[in-house]
Scaffold this active site. Structure first.
Site, short mmCIF file in Angstrom:
data_model
loop_
_atom_site.label_atom_id
_atom_site.label_comp_id
_atom_site.label_asym_id
_atom_site.label_seq_id
_atom_site.Cartn_x
_atom_site.Cartn_y
_atom_site.Cartn_z
N ASP A 159 0.92 -0.86 -0.20
CA ASP A 159 -0.17 -0.08 0.52
C ASP A 159 0.54 1.43 0.36
O ASP A 159 0.79 2.32 -0.79
CB ASP A 159 -1.28 0.22 1.18
CG ASP A 159 -1.79 -1.49 0.97
OD1 ASP A 159 -2.33 -2.10 0.56
OD2 ASP A 159 -0.96 -2.14 2.43
N HIS A 187 -4.36 -3.24 6.46
CA HIS A 187 -4.82 -3.86 5.24
C HIS A 187 -5.60 -3.89 4.49
O HIS A 187 -5.51 -5.45 4.59
CB HIS A 187 -3.78 -4.76 4.81
CG HIS A 187 -3.34 -5.58 3.74
ND1 HIS A 187 -2.83 -4.41 2.06
CD2 HIS A 187 -3.75 -6.19 2.96
CE1 HIS A 187 -3.27 -5.00 0.99
NE2 HIS A 187 -3.60 -6.38 1.60
P1 NAX Z 1 -1.74 -18.67 -3.92
O1 NAX Z 1 -3.64 -19.11 -3.66
O2 NAX Z 1 -1.32 -18.19 -5.05
O3 NAX Z 1 -0.87 -18.81 -2.67
C1 NAX Z 1 -1.10 -19.79 -1.44
C2 NAX Z 1 -0.56 -20.94 -1.50
O4 NAX Z 1 -0.62 -20.90 0.64
C3 NAX Z 1 -0.64 -21.88 -2.47
O5 NAX Z 1 0.18 -22.73 -2.53
C4 NAX Z 1 -1.42 -22.63 -0.81
O6 NAX Z 1 -1.22 -23.74 -0.90
C5 NAX Z 1 -0.07 -22.26 0.08
N1 NAX Z 1 -0.94 -22.48 2.01
C6 NAX Z 1 -2.13 -22.67 2.27
N2 NAX Z 1 -2.73 -22.77 3.50
C7 NAX Z 1 -1.88 -22.98 3.93
C8 NAX Z 1 -0.97 -23.79 5.42
N3 NAX Z 1 -1.50 -23.45 5.91
N4 NAX Z 1 0.52 -23.49 5.30
C9 NAX Z 1 1.39 -23.38 4.14
N5 NAX Z 1 0.64 -22.86 2.94
C10 NAX Z 1 -0.63 -23.26 2.31
O7 NAX Z 1 -2.61 -16.88 -3.18
P2 NAX Z 1 -0.84 -16.04 -3.48
O8 NAX Z 1 -1.81 -14.84 -4.75
O9 NAX Z 1 0.05 -16.35 -3.54
O10 NAX Z 1 -2.06 -14.67 -1.98
C11 NAX Z 1 -1.15 -15.05 -0.56
C12 NAX Z 1 -2.55 -14.40 0.57
O11 NAX Z 1 -1.45 -13.15 0.37
C13 NAX Z 1 -3.21 -14.08 -0.10
O12 NAX Z 1 -4.38 -14.21 1.46
C14 NAX Z 1 -3.51 -12.68 -0.70
O13 NAX Z 1 -4.91 -12.37 -0.17
C15 NAX Z 1 -2.54 -12.49 0.24
N6 NAX Z 1 -1.90 -10.82 -0.50
C16 NAX Z 1 -1.76 -9.88 0.36
C17 NAX Z 1 -1.23 -8.83 0.45
C18 NAX Z 1 -0.50 -7.34 1.45
O14 NAX Z 1 -0.28 -6.57 0.45
N7 NAX Z 1 -0.62 -8.23 2.78
C19 NAX Z 1 -1.58 -7.83 -1.00
C20 NAX Z 1 -0.87 -8.83 -1.98
C21 NAX Z 1 -2.21 -10.38 -1.83
O15 NAX Z 1 -3.73 -10.17 -1.57
#
Ligand code: NAX
Length: 328
Positions: A159, A187
């Site tokens: 952000d 956020h």
């Molecule tokens: P993806 O769905 O591509 O990847 C998430 C990965 O996490 C998957 O491979 C899944 O198998 C794994 N996972 C799920 N549960 C798990 C656990 N208990 N232990 C280990 N791995 C686990 O998501 P992606 O686009 O990479 O985004 C990840 C997270 O970042 C989401 O929650 C998203 O909302 C968040 N974001 C946060 C941002 C921020 O500024 N704070 C911005 C970007 C993003 O939206």
């Protein structure tokens, strides 16, 4: 030669993980002279894809990368971790209420917090990226008994970086001319990007902009809703920019902010600026010697006060909800 730093990345097989791991391994997280060992944590269904990414990391022959291990058990994934990047989270599914989302993420971040307390290195630093990032960080922090609360942070650097570019484009300046921008609060869409203390090439940013309507109706909503705009355009959520922000967050935490500047981090409140103690809220922070401090004594005008309060109210409600669920 230096001992490698152990970096645990959860959600390693996800899209942010894919953008993040190569930059960690090439020295951008900690510095060009700091060797790293990667510990990738996934759920069992994600392990094979993480192995594929590990093969590609091997194929880069990064001089600083001293090892890659893959786990589906947080107790092993966080063993000896000096840095933990908590990226994997449960996204909001169709028809999911906020309570369901918080409960599902509690099921991830509570055991991870316990594993961090039991197995991570004494100097562990945690960045939570997975949404809802601030409250997931609170859940992990509260489960990590014995780990100092200030080691748990949530990412608002994306952000912050988004706001830098919007402000630079509006004023025809360079992002490097802009100092002391702040993201306050959660956020989420309630976050408040604040330019009243910012400077552009030494001049007060709000004076340079001199357009409160642009601030209220364009700048703030553009920054706050940028994630949704990226999804609309790209058909997928921000990944490389999120990974970049995670790199920036940890690099700054470890290596410090520049003299006269600060950054934005979600950190446990010490009660500053009327944010209830313990809430993990975004603040202006300076970093030095691997520690951060909330910038003190800024004057908050009415425009800012109302917006900070609204975002902090949302954080308090999220905290109440996870408390009721027994997650903290
Ligand atoms: P993806 O769905 O591509 O990847 C998430 C990965 O996490 C998957 O491979 C899944 O198998 C794994 N996972 C799920 N549960 C798990 C656990 N208990 N232990 C280990 N791995 C686990 O998501 P992606 O686009 O990479 O985004 C990840 C997270 O970042 C989401 O929650 C998203 O909302 C968040 N974001 C946060 C941002 C921020 O500024 N704070 C911005 C970007 C993003 O939206």
């Amino acid at each position: 030669t230096r001992t490698p730093v152990n970096v645990t990345v959860t959600g390693a097989a996800g899209q942010i993980g894919y953008a993040l791991l190569f930059r960690i391994a090439s020295g951008h997280l900690l510095g060009a002279d700091v060797p790293v060992k990667l510990r990738l944590l996934e759920i069992p269904q994600g392990v094979k894809a993480a192995e594929g990414t590990a093969m590609e990391l091997d194929d880069c022959a990064f001089p600083l990368l001293k090892g890659i291990d893959i786990f589906d058990d947080p107790n092993k994934g966080f063993e000896g971790a000096n840095i933990g990047l908590l990226v994997g989270a449960r996204p909001r599914g169709p028809g999911m209420e906020r309570g369901d989302l918080l409960a599902a993420n509690g099921g991830i971040f509570k055991p991870q917090g316990e594993a961090i307390a039991a197995h991570a290195a004494d100097d562990v630093k945690i960045l939570v990226v997975g949404n809802p990032a601030n409250t997931n960080a609170l859940i992990a922090q509260s489960a990590a008994k014995g780990v100092p609360a200030e080691r748990f942070t949530a990412m608002t650097r994306l952000d912050h970086n988004r706001a830098l570019t919007q402000l630079a484009q509006k004023t025809g300046s360079s992002v490097t001319d802009i100092k002391r921008l702040t993201i306050w609060g959660n956020h989420s869409a309630t976050q408040y990007p604040d330019i009243f203390h910012a400077e552009i090439a030494g001049k007060n940013a709000a004076d340079v902009v001199d357009d409160e309507a642009w601030l209220a109706d364009t700048f703030i909503p553009t920054v706050a809703k940028r994630g949704a705009a990226i999804i609309d355009a790209r058909g997928a959520s921000s990944a490389a920019s999120a990974a970049n922000a995670a790199i920036d967050h940890v690099y700054t935490w470890v290596n410090g902010t520049a003299e006269g500047d600060w950054t934005s981090m979600g950190v446990p409140s010490d009660g500053s600026y009327g944010v209830p103690e313990g809430l993990i809220s975004s603040f202006p922070v300076t970093c030095k010697d691997g520690k951060y401090e909330i910038v003190q004594g800024l004057e908050i005008n009415d425009f800012s006060r109302a917006r900070i309060d609204a975002s902090v109210k949302e954080l308090s409600e999220e905290r109440d909800a996870v408390r009721e669920l027994g997650l903290i």
